[in-house]
Design an enzyme around this catalytic site. Structure first.
Site, mmCIF file in Angstrom:
data_model
loop_
_atom_site.group_PDB
_atom_site.id
_atom_site.type_symbol
_atom_site.label_atom_id
_atom_site.label_comp_id
_atom_site.label_asym_id
_atom_site.label_seq_id
_atom_site.Cartn_x
_atom_site.Cartn_y
_atom_site.Cartn_z
ATOM 1 N N ASP A 89 3.226 21.646 9.806
ATOM 2 C CA ASP A 89 3.139 22.626 8.721
ATOM 3 C C ASP A 89 2.177 22.153 7.630
ATOM 4 O O ASP A 89 2.456 22.248 6.437
ATOM 5 C CB ASP A 89 4.522 22.898 8.119
ATOM 6 C CG ASP A 89 4.530 24.152 7.237
ATOM 7 O OD1 ASP A 89 3.639 24.999 7.413
ATOM 8 O OD2 ASP A 89 5.423 24.274 6.371
ATOM 9 N N HIS A 97 1.967 27.281 6.678
ATOM 10 C CA HIS A 97 2.502 28.637 6.589
ATOM 11 C C HIS A 97 2.053 29.367 5.326
ATOM 12 O O HIS A 97 2.159 30.582 5.240
ATOM 13 C CB HIS A 97 4.036 28.632 6.697
ATOM 14 C CG HIS A 97 4.759 28.150 5.475
ATOM 15 N ND1 HIS A 97 5.238 26.867 5.325
ATOM 16 C CD2 HIS A 97 5.118 28.796 4.337
ATOM 17 C CE1 HIS A 97 5.852 26.741 4.163
ATOM 18 N NE2 HIS A 97 5.787 27.910 3.536
ATOM 19 N N SER A 106 6.152 26.287 -1.893
ATOM 20 C CA SER A 106 5.661 25.703 -0.639
ATOM 21 C C SER A 106 4.260 25.146 -0.790
ATOM 22 O O SER A 106 3.367 25.818 -1.313
ATOM 23 C CB SER A 106 5.663 26.763 0.467
ATOM 24 O OG SER A 106 6.974 27.112 0.826
#
Length: 483
Positions: free
Chosen positions: A149, A119, A222
């Protein structure tokens, strides 16, 4: 004299206890971990990742709709202003604008391979990687995997600093962990905490047994690494649970074992392959376990067997409870997708199921998990009278028309529509108007008339399994007929 000596001795012991609280309360370890060496050693291999995407703006805000108020610094506020404009309703001409986002990553090889989240780089037109020495390099996506992911990037450079890969299977709840990343764009920020849970399954995430921590993770973290006290990467920070957009004490990381398996598949075959059975499942609760004749709730109950799937060829049926797969006990629903996904495609697996209260063994040749769009495509004569048997359960039924079957994607001949629900066993079982009853007590329901015959033969006062379709999703429920 003897008594006085004992009293002075007691007083001395009490004072000694309070004088050394760290010894008494910290189990003899008076120091917390020192992370300075870990940070100095590993920071150079952690990178900041910035991306640029082009987003289309078709029109401004609808009349009477104002931009919501977000906390200061919230990325959502910036997104709303960019998309709809700052002038209020209807402002901003149609067209495209550039949106920038930030994330983190870490270098796994000296020749420039970098790991991050899918992402972070999704739909990116341009990816820039900033190193600890402030060099900025353009990166290309080698491959990515939305389901886990994960993304693998490559920059053109040599002799880069690298992290040490650890073993996430050895993690224990309560041990220390450290994250390095770029929260809100602040490069190489460090936060520490403990592992608060392992093998955590999240809604809609079927293929990652997440590591849960209380390490402070915020937007921008992230894709960054999660370290243990040996300075080894044991996870990739991926998600947070939040109601405010910021850290609230629940962070989730992808185990490094899962991540490196994805990386290896991307490097060797350009994509990620996973095992597939071809069934829809749900958890077995206490009531379902009783209705299935099980001593305790465990396993995954089969809601639907997809046509032409490995499970269909192996003889799986709706209502089967999978309790063991390839030697692994299936304690809960979430255990099965993880076990199947990691099983070699094309090989046979032994599966133990509970069918109508009896244990059986099946052998299934594992297929390859299809793309999500293919799974979505696979994953059913006017009204008839409602019968008396259904009314005694507190509901009114009617047969499904061909148009209703088409709308509900019911491809076989089963199913009766619940038109009304009144007081009675159906209401207690939380059956709703609009539900479609597909099966009761392991018997297919084909019409309201046939349902009446089934109900007449059902045992009273006992929890019975009932398979219903709510919308387009199947669901097992339990119903108890009054004695």
């Amino acid at each position: 004299m003897k008594v006085r000596i004992v009293n002075w001795l007691s007083l001395f012991l009490v004072l000694a206890f309070f004088a050394a609280p760290s010894q008494a309360l910290l189990g003899g370890n008076s120091k917390l971990p020192d992370f300075t060496e870990l940070v100095e050693k590993n920071s150079p291999a952690v990178v900041n990742i910035s991306t640029t995407q082009k987003i289309s703006r078709e029109h401004g805000m609808p009349p009477g709709f104002n931009i919501p108020e977000f906390p200061e610094g919230s990325p959502f506020g910036d997104l709303f202003e960019r998309f709809f404009g700052e002038q209020g309703p209807g402002a901003g001409p149609p067209g495209e604008f550039e949106n920038q986002s930030l994330g983190s990553g870490f270098i796994i090889s000296a020749d420039g391979y970098i790991v991050t989240n899918y992402h972070v780089v999704k739909d990116a037109e341009e990816i820039t990687v900033r190193l600890s020495d402030r060099r900025e390099l353009k990166a290309e996506v080698v491959g990515s995997d939305k389901r886990s992911d994960m993304a693998l990037l490559k920059v053109e450079a040599n002799d880069l600093p690298v992290v040490t890969i650890g073993n996430s299977k050895e993690l224990k709840v309560g041990e220390w962990a450290m994250a390095i990343g770029s929260p809100f764009g602040f490069d190489h920020s460090v936060s520490v905490g403990v592992i608060s849970a392992i093998n955590r399954n999240l809604p809609s995430e079927n293929y990652v047994p997440f590591i849960q921590t209380d390490v402070a993770i915020n937007p921008g973290n992230s894709g960054g690494p999660l370290f243990n006290l040996d300075g080894e990467v044991v996870g990739i920070n991926s998600q947070i649970f939040t109601r405010s957009g910021g850290f609230m004490g629940l962070s989730f990381a992808i185990p490094i074992d899962v991540a490196m398996d994805v990386v290896e598949q991307i490097k060797t075959q350009g994509r990620v392959s996973r095992g597939w059975l071809g069934i829809l499942i749900q958890d077995v609760n206490k009531e379902l376990a009783e209705s299935f004749g099980m001593k305790k709730p465990m396993g995954a109950v089969v809601l639907r067997v997809l046509p032409d799937s490995p499970a269909a060829e192996a003889g799986f049926k709706e209502g089967d409870v999978v309790v063991e797969f390839a030697g692994k006990t299936i304690h809960r629903q979430s255990d099965l997708p993880l076990a199947v996904a990691s099983f070699p495609v094309g090989e046979e697996a032994k599966v133990r199921i509970i069918r109508e209260g009896k244990s059986r063994n099946l052998t299934v040749k594992i297929g390859e998990l299809p793309p999500e769009e293919e799974l979505a495509a696979v994953a059913p004569s006017g009204p008839s009278e409602s019968d008396k048997a259904a009314e005694t359960l507190g509901m009114v039924l009617e047969d499904l028309s061909s148009e209703q079957r088409k709308q509900l994607e019911i491809r076989d001949k089963r199913g009766v529509l619940v038109k009304e629900v009144h007081e009675g066993p159906a209401a207690e079982a939380e059956i709703r108007q609009g539900d479609v009853i597909l099966m009761i007590n392991h018997k297919n329901v084909t019409s309201a008339k046939q349902f009446a015959k089934l109900v007449a033969d059902l045992p009273r006062g006992k929890l019975l399994p009932m398979l219903v379709q709510r919308g387009k999703a199947p669901l097992f429920m339990t119903i108890r007929l009054e004695e």
